[in-house]
Design an enzyme around this catalytic site. Sequence first.
Site, mmCIF file in Angstrom:
data_model
loop_
_atom_site.group_PDB
_atom_site.id
_atom_site.type_symbol
_atom_site.label_atom_id
_atom_site.label_comp_id
_atom_site.label_asym_id
_atom_site.label_seq_id
_atom_site.Cartn_x
_atom_site.Cartn_y
_atom_site.Cartn_z
ATOM 1 N N LYS A 65 0.835 -1.206 0.000
ATOM 2 C CA LYS A 65 0.000 0.000 0.000
ATOM 3 C C LYS A 65 0.870 1.257 0.000
ATOM 4 O O LYS A 65 0.616 2.199 -0.751
ATOM 5 C CB LYS A 65 -0.893 0.002 1.248
ATOM 6 C CG LYS A 65 -1.566 1.340 1.528
ATOM 7 C CD LYS A 65 -2.456 1.292 2.752
ATOM 8 C CE LYS A 65 -1.772 1.587 4.057
ATOM 9 N NZ LYS A 65 -1.494 3.009 4.323
ATOM 10 N N ASN A 66 1.887 1.268 0.852
ATOM 11 C CA ASN A 66 2.680 2.488 1.012
ATOM 12 C C ASN A 66 3.627 2.753 -0.149
ATOM 13 O O ASN A 66 4.233 3.817 -0.227
ATOM 14 C CB ASN A 66 3.455 2.462 2.334
ATOM 15 C CG ASN A 66 2.537 2.708 3.521
ATOM 16 O OD1 ASN A 66 1.355 3.024 3.345
ATOM 17 N ND2 ASN A 66 3.066 2.560 4.723
ATOM 18 N N ARG B 261 -4.040 10.870 4.717
ATOM 19 C CA ARG B 261 -2.909 11.797 4.752
ATOM 20 C C ARG B 261 -2.029 11.730 3.513
ATOM 21 O O ARG B 261 -1.459 12.729 3.084
ATOM 22 C CB ARG B 261 -2.033 11.445 5.948
ATOM 23 C CG ARG B 261 -2.215 12.261 7.137
ATOM 24 C CD ARG B 261 -1.151 11.846 8.132
ATOM 25 N NE ARG B 261 0.186 12.200 7.659
ATOM 26 C CZ ARG B 261 0.717 13.378 7.803
ATOM 27 N NH1 ARG B 261 0.081 14.327 8.444
ATOM 28 N NH2 ARG B 261 1.912 13.645 7.334
ATOM 29 N N CYS C 295 -4.189 13.541 13.315
ATOM 30 C CA CYS C 295 -4.778 12.240 13.077
ATOM 31 C C CYS C 295 -4.604 11.421 14.337
ATOM 32 O O CYS C 295 -3.974 11.864 15.285
ATOM 33 C CB CYS C 295 -4.146 11.541 11.880
ATOM 34 S SG CYS C 295 -2.591 10.772 12.246
ATOM 35 N N ARG D 33 1.497 14.823 13.326
ATOM 36 C CA ARG D 33 1.973 14.548 11.965
ATOM 37 C C ARG D 33 1.964 15.779 11.042
ATOM 38 O O ARG D 33 1.176 15.853 10.090
ATOM 39 C CB ARG D 33 1.176 13.414 11.339
ATOM 40 C CG ARG D 33 1.352 12.117 12.070
ATOM 41 C CD ARG D 33 0.570 10.996 11.468
ATOM 42 N NE ARG D 33 1.246 10.361 10.350
ATOM 43 C CZ ARG D 33 0.805 9.238 9.777
ATOM 44 N NH1 ARG D 33 -0.274 8.665 10.196
ATOM 45 N NH2 ARG D 33 1.459 8.704 8.782
ATOM 46 N N ASP E 41 5.134 0.782 11.897
ATOM 47 C CA ASP E 41 3.904 0.139 11.430
ATOM 48 C C ASP E 41 3.795 -1.324 11.880
ATOM 49 O O ASP E 41 2.787 -1.977 11.609
ATOM 50 C CB ASP E 41 3.810 0.215 9.898
ATOM 51 C CG ASP E 41 3.428 1.607 9.423
ATOM 52 O OD1 ASP E 41 3.059 2.447 10.260
ATOM 53 O OD2 ASP E 41 3.509 1.853 8.204
ATOM 54 N N ILE F 165 8.881 7.152 16.579
ATOM 55 C CA ILE F 165 8.489 7.849 15.341
ATOM 56 C C ILE F 165 7.238 8.707 15.566
ATOM 57 O O ILE F 165 7.183 9.858 15.137
ATOM 58 C CB ILE F 165 8.227 6.849 14.194
ATOM 59 C CG1 ILE F 165 9.406 5.878 14.030
ATOM 60 C CG2 ILE F 165 7.927 7.581 12.890
ATOM 61 C CD1 ILE F 165 10.674 6.458 13.488
ATOM 62 N N ARG G 102 -8.584 -0.288 5.127
ATOM 63 C CA ARG G 102 -7.692 0.700 4.510
ATOM 64 C C ARG G 102 -6.370 0.055 4.100
ATOM 65 O O ARG G 102 -5.733 0.517 3.162
ATOM 66 C CB ARG G 102 -7.379 1.838 5.488
ATOM 67 C CG ARG G 102 -8.531 2.766 5.724
ATOM 68 C CD ARG G 102 -8.069 3.948 6.522
ATOM 69 N NE ARG G 102 -6.963 4.624 5.859
ATOM 70 C CZ ARG G 102 -6.270 5.612 6.377
ATOM 71 N NH1 ARG G 102 -6.547 6.046 7.579
ATOM 72 N NH2 ARG G 102 -5.288 6.169 5.724
HETATM 73 C C1 UD1 Z 1 4.720 6.890 6.226
HETATM 74 C C2 UD1 Z 1 3.811 5.695 6.090
HETATM 75 C C3 UD1 Z 1 3.305 5.284 7.465
HETATM 76 C C4 UD1 Z 1 4.486 5.035 8.399
HETATM 77 C C5 UD1 Z 1 5.433 6.229 8.408
HETATM 78 C C6 UD1 Z 1 6.713 5.976 9.203
HETATM 79 C C7 UD1 Z 1 2.807 5.970 3.899
HETATM 80 C C8 UD1 Z 1 1.599 6.290 3.090
HETATM 81 N N1 UD1 Z 1 2.682 6.050 5.232
HETATM 82 O O1 UD1 Z 1 3.944 7.954 6.770
HETATM 83 O O2 UD1 Z 1 2.542 4.078 7.313
HETATM 84 O O3 UD1 Z 1 3.999 4.818 9.719
HETATM 85 O O4 UD1 Z 1 5.819 6.558 7.071
HETATM 86 O O5 UD1 Z 1 7.373 4.871 8.712
HETATM 87 O O6 UD1 Z 1 3.845 5.620 3.371
HETATM 88 N N2 UD1 Z 1 7.214 14.656 10.331
HETATM 89 C C9 UD1 Z 1 7.369 15.987 10.588
HETATM 90 N N3 UD1 Z 1 7.228 16.877 9.563
HETATM 91 C C10 UD1 Z 1 6.948 16.479 8.294
HETATM 92 C C11 UD1 Z 1 6.813 15.100 8.023
HETATM 93 C C12 UD1 Z 1 6.939 14.201 9.053
HETATM 94 O O7 UD1 Z 1 7.605 16.390 11.730
HETATM 95 O O8 UD1 Z 1 6.839 17.325 7.410
HETATM 96 C C13 UD1 Z 1 7.348 13.680 11.428
HETATM 97 C C14 UD1 Z 1 6.071 12.895 11.668
HETATM 98 O O9 UD1 Z 1 5.189 13.600 12.522
HETATM 99 C C15 UD1 Z 1 6.608 11.646 12.303
HETATM 100 C C16 UD1 Z 1 7.937 11.432 11.583
HETATM 101 O O10 UD1 Z 1 8.290 12.702 11.034
HETATM 102 O O11 UD1 Z 1 6.859 11.853 13.674
HETATM 103 C C17 UD1 Z 1 7.915 10.400 10.467
HETATM 104 O O12 UD1 Z 1 6.843 10.661 9.601
HETATM 105 P P1 UD1 Z 1 6.873 10.281 8.056
HETATM 106 O O13 UD1 Z 1 8.018 9.357 7.814
HETATM 107 O O14 UD1 Z 1 6.775 11.505 7.256
HETATM 108 O O15 UD1 Z 1 5.530 9.444 7.924
HETATM 109 P P2 UD1 Z 1 4.488 9.460 6.720
HETATM 110 O O16 UD1 Z 1 5.190 9.665 5.425
HETATM 111 O O17 UD1 Z 1 3.332 10.325 7.071
#
Ligand code: UD1
Length: 423
Positions: A22-23, A93, A117, A122, A310, A332, A402
Amino acid sequence: MDRIRIRGGRPLEGEIPIGGAKNAALPLMAAGLLTDGPLVLRNLPDLADIATMRRLLELLGLRAEHDRAARTMTLSGAATHLEAPYDLVRRMRASVLVLGPLLARHGRARVSLPGGCAIGTRPVDLHLKGLELMGAEITLDGGYIEARAPRGGRGRLRGARILFPQVSVGATENLLMAATLAEGRTELVNAAREPEIGDLARCLAAMGARIEGIGTGRLVVEGVESLAGATHEILPDRIEAGTYACAAAITGGAVLLRGAQAEHLGAVVKTLQEAGVVVEETAEGLRVSRRNGLAGVDVMTEPFPGFATDMQAQFMALMAVAEGAAMVTETIFENRFMHVPELNRMGARINVHGASAIVRGVPRLSGAPVMATDLRASVSLVLAGLAAQGETVVNRVYHLDRGYERVEAKLAAVGADIERLPG
Ligand code: UD1
């Protein structure tokens, strides 16, 4: 709303097919915005999130043909509308992944801010700062991100050196896609190294993008004028595989996870082995079994190749029935322990202290009606139900839909007593 009923205590035996990730699929679909196509994505999982992304791309003006039987989606055309509305972004998201491609190709985009969320605040600040370094002008207006490519640059973003202060999967993907069509060279430093990013980069390269450092924490992209269509096979879903590995382990069964690959699972395989689970690599996939007791093992979630956040909830369900204690630390996401009170209602002994949970194993869980507010938390309750004495009913199944395709059918096929109760 559908529910899932499980009567626990049956060891799983047999074979579970692992679907496409999915991701990986979600950013790959967003990459369809970078080309007129056709972009043909094979091994696409059939999930609610995929349907949401498809709806968003169609709303933006792409054509999307989904052949469910062939597990293939073909994307073509160009965006005619440059706004991702709140209603869809709120639901998923990953919708924010259309921002980089729209901006890179069309010079502007308007995307709703995702907001909070269930698993924490996030933010998307890293996505926005990176685009600003590439010359974009970004303003926030009425809950929307309004982004424009630099004036005078023929509507194109400019290559830049972007150093991520924190590893972010989504920001790496958004900026990688944006960089493919930017003017000049972009360097992404401290980029996420999740296998899904390698998959995206390989597809972009097949479309004509010039990317070096695939699979490393430093991606260098030489922007090109345009990208062509391509055909890409999506990699297997490592989180689905890891989840079913925990299902085999928690029931003391033996299951072949067809198509799963150990290298994608990073630290998860080693951690399962330390807990007493046998994980063997075969040509067909991973064979996972457990005949002896489970031992408590401490884990800390980390970016890939560390233990995946995850997989944290599923591993905690496993540790709930291990011998001894396990400390599970979540680095995370804040607030990713919503499964703990529900597991405790099933007889687990788990205490949360800040970002860590102490899990004291119990000999047996007992079935109960439960519910969870996110995808991985929900599936951890299914795992607990498979091992519990008596009946467990998991409510709010739409979270499971989902990210897990036909979860009850896949588990029933290997001997679980599980059924969906339409509601
Ligand atoms: C993706 C995955 C999700 C997984 C996560 C971490 C998808 C669709 N989703 O989510 O399943 O749990 O990676 O492996 O691929 N952060 C910031 N600022 C930003 C972006 C992120 O502070 O602009 C923080 C987030 O709040 C979090 C951390 O960075 O604490 C990691 O988030 P991120 O790796 O970006 O997760 P997603 O891409 O949302």
